[in-house]
Design a protein around this motif. Structure first.
Motif, PDB file in Angstrom:
ATOM      1  N   GLN A 162     -10.442  10.599   6.467  1.00  0.00           N
ATOM      2  CA  GLN A 162      -9.001  10.248   6.999  1.00  0.00           C
ATOM      3  C   GLN A 162      -8.929   8.769   7.496  1.00  0.00           C
ATOM      4  O   GLN A 162      -7.889   7.999   7.168  1.00  0.00           O
ATOM      5  CB  GLN A 162      -8.850  11.119   8.342  1.00  0.00           C
ATOM      6  N   ILE A 163     -10.279   8.322   8.205  1.00  0.00           N
ATOM      7  CA  ILE A 163     -10.281   6.971   8.664  1.00  0.00           C
ATOM      8  C   ILE A 163     -10.081   5.867   7.453  1.00  0.00           C
ATOM      9  O   ILE A 163      -9.470   4.938   7.657  1.00  0.00           O
ATOM     10  CB  ILE A 163     -11.572   6.808   9.570  1.00  0.00           C
ATOM     11  N   ARG A 164     -10.847   6.400   6.375  1.00  0.00           N
ATOM     12  CA  ARG A 164     -10.827   5.331   5.481  1.00  0.00           C
ATOM     13  C   ARG A 164      -9.226   5.350   4.789  1.00  0.00           C
ATOM     14  O   ARG A 164      -9.155   4.173   4.500  1.00  0.00           O
ATOM     15  CB  ARG A 164     -11.990   5.922   4.349  1.00  0.00           C
ATOM     16  N   GLU A 165      -8.762   6.590   4.807  1.00  0.00           N
ATOM     17  CA  GLU A 165      -7.719   6.579   4.110  1.00  0.00           C
ATOM     18  C   GLU A 165      -6.470   5.797   4.879  1.00  0.00           C
ATOM     19  O   GLU A 165      -5.895   5.007   4.191  1.00  0.00           O
ATOM     20  CB  GLU A 165      -7.031   8.046   3.890  1.00  0.00           C
ATOM     21  N   ASN A 166      -6.689   6.056   6.207  1.00  0.00           N
ATOM     22  CA  ASN A 166      -5.873   5.341   7.112  1.00  0.00           C
ATOM     23  C   ASN A 166      -5.966   3.641   6.899  1.00  0.00           C
ATOM     24  O   ASN A 166      -4.962   3.119   7.122  1.00  0.00           O
ATOM     25  CB  ASN A 166      -6.192   5.725   8.511  1.00  0.00           C
ATOM     26  N   ALA A 167      -7.229   3.409   6.816  1.00  0.00           N
ATOM     27  CA  ALA A 167      -7.651   2.072   6.737  1.00  0.00           C
ATOM     28  C   ALA A 167      -6.840   1.421   5.446  1.00  0.00           C
ATOM     29  O   ALA A 167      -6.297   0.375   5.554  1.00  0.00           O
ATOM     30  CB  ALA A 167      -8.930   1.665   6.662  1.00  0.00           C
ATOM     31  N   VAL A 168      -7.086   2.048   4.509  1.00  0.00           N
ATOM     32  CA  VAL A 168      -6.177   1.754   3.190  1.00  0.00           C
ATOM     33  C   VAL A 168      -4.931   1.884   3.288  1.00  0.00           C
ATOM     34  O   VAL A 168      -4.262   0.792   3.007  1.00  0.00           O
ATOM     35  CB  VAL A 168      -6.804   2.931   1.922  1.00  0.00           C
ATOM     36  N   ARG A 169      -4.444   2.807   4.091  1.00  0.00           N
ATOM     37  CA  ARG A 169      -2.734   3.011   4.292  1.00  0.00           C
ATOM     38  C   ARG A 169      -2.413   1.697   4.999  1.00  0.00           C
ATOM     39  O   ARG A 169      -1.481   1.097   4.843  1.00  0.00           O
ATOM     40  CB  ARG A 169      -2.483   4.200   4.829  1.00  0.00           C
ATOM     41  N   ARG A 174      -0.084  -3.408   5.649  1.00  0.00           N
ATOM     42  CA  ARG A 174       0.005  -4.625   5.976  1.00  0.00           C
ATOM     43  C   ARG A 174       0.263  -5.541   5.044  1.00  0.00           C
ATOM     44  O   ARG A 174       0.986  -6.787   4.996  1.00  0.00           O
ATOM     45  CB  ARG A 174      -1.415  -5.086   6.684  1.00  0.00           C
ATOM     46  N   ARG A 175      -0.358  -5.271   3.781  1.00  0.00           N
ATOM     47  CA  ARG A 175       0.135  -6.259   2.440  1.00  0.00           C
ATOM     48  C   ARG A 175       1.380  -6.193   2.286  1.00  0.00           C
ATOM     49  O   ARG A 175       2.088  -7.069   1.921  1.00  0.00           O
ATOM     50  CB  ARG A 175      -0.833  -5.643   1.247  1.00  0.00           C
ATOM     51  N   LYS A 176       2.008  -5.007   2.133  1.00  0.00           N
ATOM     52  CA  LYS A 176       3.448  -4.815   1.742  1.00  0.00           C
ATOM     53  C   LYS A 176       4.235  -5.637   2.775  1.00  0.00           C
ATOM     54  O   LYS A 176       5.069  -6.265   2.428  1.00  0.00           O
ATOM     55  CB  LYS A 176       3.869  -3.375   1.923  1.00  0.00           C
ATOM     56  N   ARG A 177       3.725  -5.515   4.031  1.00  0.00           N
ATOM     57  CA  ARG A 177       4.490  -6.269   5.108  1.00  0.00           C
ATOM     58  C   ARG A 177       4.400  -7.955   4.806  1.00  0.00           C
ATOM     59  O   ARG A 177       5.540  -8.589   4.819  1.00  0.00           O
ATOM     60  CB  ARG A 177       3.997  -5.870   6.538  1.00  0.00           C
ATOM     61  N   ALA A 178       3.269  -7.974   4.413  1.00  0.00           N
ATOM     62  CA  ALA A 178       3.118  -9.509   4.148  1.00  0.00           C
ATOM     63  C   ALA A 178       3.849 -10.035   3.194  1.00  0.00           C
ATOM     64  O   ALA A 178       4.300 -11.092   3.142  1.00  0.00           O
ATOM     65  CB  ALA A 178       1.339  -9.682   4.048  1.00  0.00           C
ATOM     66  N   ALA A 180       6.377  -8.620   2.150  1.00  0.00           N
ATOM     67  CA  ALA A 180       7.894  -8.540   2.557  1.00  0.00           C
ATOM     68  C   ALA A 180       8.345  -9.829   3.148  1.00  0.00           C
ATOM     69  O   ALA A 180       9.366 -10.711   3.082  1.00  0.00           O
ATOM     70  CB  ALA A 180       8.359  -7.485   3.219  1.00  0.00           C
ATOM     71  N   ALA A 181       7.190 -10.433   4.169  1.00  0.00           N
ATOM     72  CA  ALA A 181       7.508 -11.470   5.215  1.00  0.00           C
ATOM     73  C   ALA A 181       7.610 -12.662   4.190  1.00  0.00           C
ATOM     74  O   ALA A 181       8.467 -13.523   4.502  1.00  0.00           O
ATOM     75  CB  ALA A 181       6.332 -11.423   6.140  1.00  0.00           C
ATOM     76  N   ARG A 182       6.577 -12.698   2.936  1.00  0.00           N
ATOM     77  CA  ARG A 182       6.765 -13.766   2.319  1.00  0.00           C
ATOM     78  C   ARG A 182       7.943 -14.074   1.591  1.00  0.00           C
ATOM     79  O   ARG A 182       8.290 -15.085   1.396  1.00  0.00           O
ATOM     80  CB  ARG A 182       5.378 -13.707   1.354  1.00  0.00           C
ATOM     81  N   ILE A 183       8.411 -13.007   1.134  1.00  0.00           N
ATOM     82  CA  ILE A 183       9.673 -12.784   0.365  1.00  0.00           C
ATOM     83  C   ILE A 183      10.885 -13.319   1.305  1.00  0.00           C
ATOM     84  O   ILE A 183      11.664 -14.123   1.056  1.00  0.00           O
ATOM     85  CB  ILE A 183      10.049 -11.359  -0.081  1.00  0.00           C
ATOM     86  N   ALA A 184      10.794 -12.862   2.610  1.00  0.00           N
ATOM     87  CA  ALA A 184      11.780 -13.075   3.451  1.00  0.00           C
ATOM     88  C   ALA A 184      11.814 -14.593   3.766  1.00  0.00           C
ATOM     89  O   ALA A 184      12.820 -15.184   3.985  1.00  0.00           O
ATOM     90  CB  ALA A 184      11.602 -12.543   4.783  1.00  0.00           C
ATOM     91  N   ALA A 185      10.223 -15.047   3.860  1.00  0.00           N
ATOM     92  CA  ALA A 185      10.353 -16.579   4.334  1.00  0.00           C
ATOM     93  C   ALA A 185      11.012 -17.402   3.183  1.00  0.00           C
ATOM     94  O   ALA A 185      11.690 -18.387   3.217  1.00  0.00           O
ATOM     95  CB  ALA A 185       8.723 -16.672   4.654  1.00  0.00           C
ATOM     96  N   GLU A 186      10.499 -16.905   2.113  1.00  0.00           N
ATOM     97  CA  GLU A 186      11.059 -17.572   0.692  1.00  0.00           C
ATOM     98  C   GLU A 186      12.445 -17.636   0.751  1.00  0.00           C
ATOM     99  O   GLU A 186      12.918 -18.691   0.479  1.00  0.00           O
ATOM    100  CB  GLU A 186      10.319 -17.021  -0.635  1.00  0.00           C
TER     101      GLU A 186
END
Ligand SMILES: [Zn+2]
Length: 409
Positions: A162-169, A174-178, A180-186
């Motif tokens: 679960q921890i590993r899954e959580n970490a992956v999630r 975080r990657r998605k957010r990044a 999205a942030a990059r897209i927003a910044a762009e």
């Protein structure tokens, strides 16, 4: 003891065939064996009765052991039983014949043996039970331990997973957010760029407009009277005049040339105005009703043909020409106070549109062009915001002239 019963049952005929003394000993021994066997049976029965309730395999094993014990305690068991039926009846006769001593004598020994057997049995059983219990407890403990450890292991594995899954999630999130942030910044950057570009375009347009306005102002501005150089500009002090659609053509053809200023005495200071036709008498006042359409919209200065007409105050020439209407040749000058003066019926004009004029500067000559009866100067004043030629919005020039030191009679 010689007559000890053999392992093989003795046939009755054989017993009967034995001598009397022999028979008696046999019987006595047979009874004793019978009693012992009965006791053994009783013990075995009781043990099997008590142990029958037990269901564990250990107890079953104990049963067989107990039976063996019982069997060994009464070695003449089986033979005695088989023998017992016949000599029983004779046993009574023996008892009646002799004493009961021999019969009762073995009792304490048997009882002691029985007690010993019982004690042994109980002891063994208890020991066995305790052993089994401890073994069971041990087994249970081990099983429990194993199970719990297995469960713990499983839980740990599950937790770990679960921890590993959580970490992956979380990482994915975080990657998605990044992203999205990059897209927003762009997007933001692009928008800022677009805004900047728009602002730049706006600024450029404004700047060009301002440059144009400045150029116009420069071209239309007039040097102050106090200034010794003609180059000094009063830029933007004279607001740009809106072009008249009917009279604008001359605007495009205005001359950039500046008429040289004469240092003549008729040029007053900026605070003082100059009469359009110095010394002239007013022929018709403002607001008079006469031959005009509704009322007289200006002042009439009586003067002969060709008399110079001067700028009352400094300003910029908005118009100089003839648009073919009642005004004939006329010149409009916008002054710094926002007022516009218009001189009509000129015989000729001395300035052109866009030209800066100083107070007292000759702008044209008296005539009777347009709708005029006799040579005179028809002089009109328009307040700020009113377009020259908008006849019925013209105001009385006399107060304004007086304010500028020009008094009319
Ligand atoms: Zn007039």
């Amino acid at each position: 003891m010689s007559p000890k019963p053999s392992e093989h049952p003795v046939p009755r005929t054989l017993i009967a065939a034995l001598p009397h003394e022999e028979r008696r000993g046999w019987l006595r021994h047979g009874l004793a064996a019978l009693a012992i066997s009965a006791l053994g049976l009783a013990v075995a029965g009781s043990v099997s009765l008590t142990t029958s309730a037990e269901t564990t395999s250990g107890m079953a094993g104990l049963d067989t052991r107990l039976e063996q014990v019982a069997g060994s305690a009464t070695p003449s068991n089986r033979s005695a039983t088989t023998l017992g039926a016949a000599p029983q009846t004779r046993g009574f006769s023996v008892a009646q014949q002799g004493s009961t001593q021999p019969f009762e004598r073995p009792d304490p020994a048997v009882a002691a043996a029985d007690a010993r057997v019982r004690a042994a049995v109980v002891k063994e059983r208890a020991a066995q039970r305790a052993e089994d219990l401890s073994k069971t407890a041990e087994d249970v403990t081990r099983a429990t331990r194993d199970a719990s450890s297995k469960v713990r292991e499983k839980n740990l594995a599950a937790t770990d997973r679960q921890i590993r899954e959580n970490a992956v999630r979380i990482a994915t999130e975080r990657r998605k957010r990044a992203i999205a942030a990059r897209i927003a910044a762009e997007y933001e950057r692009k928008r800022a760029e677009a805004a900047a570009a728009a602002a730049a375009a706006q600024a450029k347009a404004t700047a060009s407009a301002r440059t144009e306005a400045a150029a116009e102002a420069e071209s239309s501005a007039e040097s102050s009277a106090e200034s010794s150089t003609t180059d000094e500009q009063a830029s933007s002090s004279v607001p740009d005049e809106e072009a008249s659609p009917t009279r604008s053509p001359s605007r495009s053809s205005r001359s950039s040339g500046r008429s040289p200023m004469a240092d003549s005495g008729d040029i007053s200071s900026s605070s003082r105005g100059v009469s359009p036709v110095p010394g002239a008498v007013i022929g018709a006042h403002f607001g008079q009703v006469g031959i005009w359409a509704r009322y007289h919209t200006g002042l009439d200065f009586r003067a002969g043909q060709g008399t110079p007409i001067r700028a009352v105050k400094s300003g910029v020439v908005l118009y100089a020409g003839n648009s073919g209407n009642w005004a004939g040749n006329h010149v409009a000058v916008k002054h710094r106070d926002g007022m516009t003066t218009m001189s009509s019926h000129m015989s000729s004009m001395a300035v052109s549109a866009g030209q800066n004029v100083r107070a007292g500067q000759v702008i044209g000559y008296v005539g009777q062009t347009g709708r005029a009866f006799g040579a005179h100067l028809h002089f009109e004043l328009y307040p700020q915001g009113v377009k020259y030629g908008d006849l019925y919005r013209a105001i009385n020039p006399s107060p304004w002239l007086s304010r500028n030191g020009v008094y009319t009679r």
